[in-house]
Scaffold this motif. Sequence first.
Motif, PDB file in Angstrom:
ATOM      1  N   LEU A 107       8.197  -9.257   0.363  1.00  0.00           N
ATOM      2  CA  LEU A 107       8.200  -8.205   1.371  1.00  0.00           C
ATOM      3  C   LEU A 107       9.390  -7.271   1.204  1.00  0.00           C
ATOM      4  O   LEU A 107       9.271  -6.050   1.381  1.00  0.00           O
ATOM      5  CB  LEU A 107       8.190  -8.837   2.759  1.00  0.00           C
ATOM      6  N   ASN A 108      10.551  -7.825   0.841  1.00  0.00           N
ATOM      7  CA  ASN A 108      11.715  -6.981   0.575  1.00  0.00           C
ATOM      8  C   ASN A 108      11.540  -6.147  -0.687  1.00  0.00           C
ATOM      9  O   ASN A 108      12.074  -5.036  -0.778  1.00  0.00           O
ATOM     10  CB  ASN A 108      12.972  -7.837   0.462  1.00  0.00           C
ATOM     11  N   PHE A 109      10.804  -6.678  -1.658  1.00  0.00           N
ATOM     12  CA  PHE A 109      10.572  -5.912  -2.888  1.00  0.00           C
ATOM     13  C   PHE A 109       9.920  -4.573  -2.574  1.00  0.00           C
ATOM     14  O   PHE A 109      10.304  -3.532  -3.130  1.00  0.00           O
ATOM     15  CB  PHE A 109       9.699  -6.702  -3.864  1.00  0.00           C
ATOM     16  N   TRP A 110       8.908  -4.569  -1.677  1.00  0.00           N
ATOM     17  CA  TRP A 110       8.258  -3.302  -1.329  1.00  0.00           C
ATOM     18  C   TRP A 110       9.258  -2.330  -0.721  1.00  0.00           C
ATOM     19  O   TRP A 110       9.204  -1.129  -0.986  1.00  0.00           O
ATOM     20  CB  TRP A 110       7.122  -3.552  -0.338  1.00  0.00           C
ATOM     21  N   LEU A 111      10.172  -2.845   0.095  1.00  0.00           N
ATOM     22  CA  LEU A 111      11.167  -1.972   0.713  1.00  0.00           C
ATOM     23  C   LEU A 111      12.131  -1.410  -0.326  1.00  0.00           C
ATOM     24  O   LEU A 111      12.393  -0.196  -0.355  1.00  0.00           O
ATOM     25  CB  LEU A 111      11.955  -2.744   1.777  1.00  0.00           C
ATOM     26  N   TRP A 112      12.674  -2.278  -1.163  1.00  0.00           N
ATOM     27  CA  TRP A 112      13.683  -1.840  -2.126  1.00  0.00           C
ATOM     28  C   TRP A 112      13.103  -0.924  -3.199  1.00  0.00           C
ATOM     29  O   TRP A 112      13.812  -0.087  -3.755  1.00  0.00           O
ATOM     30  CB  TRP A 112      14.349  -3.057  -2.762  1.00  0.00           C
ATOM     31  N   ALA A 113      11.798  -1.068  -3.495  1.00  0.00           N
ATOM     32  CA  ALA A 113      11.160  -0.208  -4.506  1.00  0.00           C
ATOM     33  C   ALA A 113      10.990   1.220  -4.003  1.00  0.00           C
ATOM     34  O   ALA A 113      10.755   2.141  -4.797  1.00  0.00           O
ATOM     35  CB  ALA A 113       9.796  -0.783  -4.890  1.00  0.00           C
ATOM     36  N   THR A 114      11.130   1.425  -2.701  1.00  0.00           N
ATOM     37  CA  THR A 114      10.860   2.744  -2.125  1.00  0.00           C
ATOM     38  C   THR A 114      11.854   3.796  -2.593  1.00  0.00           C
ATOM     39  O   THR A 114      11.470   4.938  -2.903  1.00  0.00           O
ATOM     40  CB  THR A 114      10.866   2.665  -0.588  1.00  0.00           C
ATOM     41  N   LEU A 115      13.147   3.461  -2.668  1.00  0.00           N
ATOM     42  CA  LEU A 115      14.145   4.464  -3.045  1.00  0.00           C
ATOM     43  C   LEU A 115      13.899   5.035  -4.435  1.00  0.00           C
ATOM     44  O   LEU A 115      13.842   6.269  -4.583  1.00  0.00           O
ATOM     45  CB  LEU A 115      15.556   3.889  -2.928  1.00  0.00           C
ATOM     46  N   PRO A 116      13.753   4.223  -5.492  1.00  0.00           N
ATOM     47  CA  PRO A 116      13.498   4.844  -6.798  1.00  0.00           C
ATOM     48  C   PRO A 116      12.200   5.635  -6.843  1.00  0.00           C
ATOM     49  O   PRO A 116      12.123   6.666  -7.534  1.00  0.00           O
ATOM     50  CB  PRO A 116      13.465   3.645  -7.765  1.00  0.00           C
ATOM     51  N   LEU A 140       0.814  -1.214   0.000  1.00  0.00           N
ATOM     52  CA  LEU A 140       0.000   0.000   0.000  1.00  0.00           C
ATOM     53  C   LEU A 140       0.848   1.265   0.000  1.00  0.00           C
ATOM     54  O   LEU A 140       0.486   2.268  -0.618  1.00  0.00           O
ATOM     55  CB  LEU A 140      -0.943   0.007   1.198  1.00  0.00           C
ATOM     56  N   MET A 141       1.979   1.251   0.700  1.00  0.00           N
ATOM     57  CA  MET A 141       2.836   2.434   0.683  1.00  0.00           C
ATOM     58  C   MET A 141       3.453   2.640  -0.691  1.00  0.00           C
ATOM     59  O   MET A 141       3.592   3.780  -1.155  1.00  0.00           O
ATOM     60  CB  MET A 141       3.928   2.323   1.750  1.00  0.00           C
ATOM     61  N   THR A 142       3.815   1.546  -1.361  1.00  0.00           N
ATOM     62  CA  THR A 142       4.320   1.654  -2.735  1.00  0.00           C
ATOM     63  C   THR A 142       3.261   2.276  -3.638  1.00  0.00           C
ATOM     64  O   THR A 142       3.563   3.137  -4.480  1.00  0.00           O
ATOM     65  CB  THR A 142       4.710   0.261  -3.257  1.00  0.00           C
ATOM     66  N   LEU A 143       2.008   1.841  -3.464  1.00  0.00           N
ATOM     67  CA  LEU A 143       0.907   2.425  -4.231  1.00  0.00           C
ATOM     68  C   LEU A 143       0.731   3.896  -3.895  1.00  0.00           C
ATOM     69  O   LEU A 143       0.529   4.727  -4.795  1.00  0.00           O
ATOM     70  CB  LEU A 143      -0.377   1.642  -3.946  1.00  0.00           C
ATOM     71  N   MET A 144       0.801   4.237  -2.609  1.00  0.00           N
ATOM     72  CA  MET A 144       0.665   5.626  -2.190  1.00  0.00           C
ATOM     73  C   MET A 144       1.732   6.506  -2.827  1.00  0.00           C
ATOM     74  O   MET A 144       1.443   7.608  -3.321  1.00  0.00           O
ATOM     75  CB  MET A 144       0.762   5.720  -0.667  1.00  0.00           C
ATOM     76  N   LEU A 145       2.973   6.038  -2.842  1.00  0.00           N
ATOM     77  CA  LEU A 145       4.052   6.806  -3.460  1.00  0.00           C
ATOM     78  C   LEU A 145       3.784   7.036  -4.945  1.00  0.00           C
ATOM     79  O   LEU A 145       3.979   8.139  -5.464  1.00  0.00           O
ATOM     80  CB  LEU A 145       5.372   6.058  -3.286  1.00  0.00           C
ATOM     81  N   SER A 146       3.348   5.999  -5.629  1.00  0.00           N
ATOM     82  CA  SER A 146       3.084   6.108  -7.068  1.00  0.00           C
ATOM     83  C   SER A 146       1.949   7.087  -7.337  1.00  0.00           C
ATOM     84  O   SER A 146       2.040   7.947  -8.229  1.00  0.00           O
ATOM     85  CB  SER A 146       2.749   4.728  -7.641  1.00  0.00           C
ATOM     86  N   LEU A 147       0.856   6.973  -6.566  1.00  0.00           N
ATOM     87  CA  LEU A 147      -0.289   7.868  -6.758  1.00  0.00           C
ATOM     88  C   LEU A 147       0.084   9.310  -6.414  1.00  0.00           C
ATOM     89  O   LEU A 147      -0.352  10.245  -7.097  1.00  0.00           O
ATOM     90  CB  LEU A 147      -1.458   7.409  -5.892  1.00  0.00           C
ATOM     91  N   ALA A 148       0.891   9.492  -5.364  1.00  0.00           N
ATOM     92  CA  ALA A 148       1.298  10.848  -4.992  1.00  0.00           C
ATOM     93  C   ALA A 148       2.089  11.510  -6.113  1.00  0.00           C
ATOM     94  O   ALA A 148       1.878  12.689  -6.433  1.00  0.00           O
ATOM     95  CB  ALA A 148       2.128  10.804  -3.705  1.00  0.00           C
ATOM     96  N   THR A 149       2.988  10.770  -6.722  1.00  0.00           N
ATOM     97  CA  THR A 149       3.787  11.317  -7.822  1.00  0.00           C
ATOM     98  C   THR A 149       2.895  11.716  -8.988  1.00  0.00           C
ATOM     99  O   THR A 149       3.066  12.784  -9.595  1.00  0.00           O
ATOM    100  CB  THR A 149       4.840  10.291  -8.274  1.00  0.00           C
ATOM    101  N   LEU A 150       1.908  10.884  -9.294  1.00  0.00           N
ATOM    102  CA  LEU A 150       0.977  11.205 -10.387  1.00  0.00           C
ATOM    103  C   LEU A 150       0.145  12.436 -10.055  1.00  0.00           C
ATOM    104  O   LEU A 150      -0.144  13.252 -10.934  1.00  0.00           O
ATOM    105  CB  LEU A 150       0.067  10.012 -10.662  1.00  0.00           C
TER     106      LEU A 150
END
Length: 369
Positions: A60-69, A8-18
Amino acid sequence: MHHLRFGLMTLMLSLATLRFARGGAWMWAPLAMSGGLVVLLDLLGPQETSTLATPKPWILNFWLWATLPLVLAMNALLWWMAGHGDPLQVAATVQRLTGLDLLAARAASTPLHWLGALLGCGLITASAGTNVAHELTHRTRSPFDLIWGRWLLAFTFDTTFAIEHVHGHHARVATFEDPASARRGESVYAFILRSTFQQLGSAWDLEARRLARKGRPTLSLHNRWLRGQLFTLALLGLAYTLSGGRALAFFTLSGLFGKGVLEIVNYVEHYGLVRVPGTPVLPRHSWNSNAWMSSTMLYNLTRHSDHHAEGSKPFWRLRPMPEAPTLPTGYMGMILLTLVPPLFHKAMTPRLAAWDASYASDAERALVA
């Protein structure tokens, strides 16, 4: 679903950027999503006490590592929009690939819209970036995770967190020697300043002692305190390359706001709790929360009692511990409460009285007195 909900945080980041890319009033949408919506869902949603019986760490690690980019993309977009023209042909490329008109979005954005972008970017950078960095910098045996985490901390001028939090805070938590443990009656605003500067000094001392043990000079690139500042300087250089002084100003203000959010979370997590120095760190020395949305969005950071019982435990193994001292609401609601000290103290005073009566040892009650 237990694995997917942490996306959900990955989704939030993506939506915020859009939303930021739309400009205008849309600049306020990420703040509303990450602030008001999370508070509402914490209040209406269930308590999250489930655990993963058979976790799949690679998901679970994928969500973490995707956060930086994603954090870099969100911030870089706003740095670019803060300037003029189309440096690096960003607008032309984005419009060709997605149809979004960044030049029109920039033109539609007033100073009031930019205030929403600054607050929203700072809050999300802290909620996503700093929180994930907290998880990664505890993995002291993984150079990749440590570097990934320090880059995330660079967005909020706080790379020394990787030193002080892991090696200082976890050893001194809930004692008067810990800069990141808030004292009873202490204002959040005073705490932010005290904690920030004392943590900087503590991190320097910890690193100087580490280098002395290894026979290396303090003023050298072996110093992680100094190397961390280079990460932030690199991001400042990127911001300046994209849009000059305006981007630098935006980065500085949003980054400092994000740092403030982290310190508010520090304030909440141990407010008023005490421990006799040298005694074991137990679940009672941290405030816990099992609010569903905060637990999900923050990768179980809210299960703070178990985190301090075993700091190296990955977030998916943290136990809910409903028997631990519990906050009145989720983290985002607590952040808002702290901004109005009378409301915060009204909510926490009876909980501190209950902690004194039911959790504290005789020695801790003496410290309270």
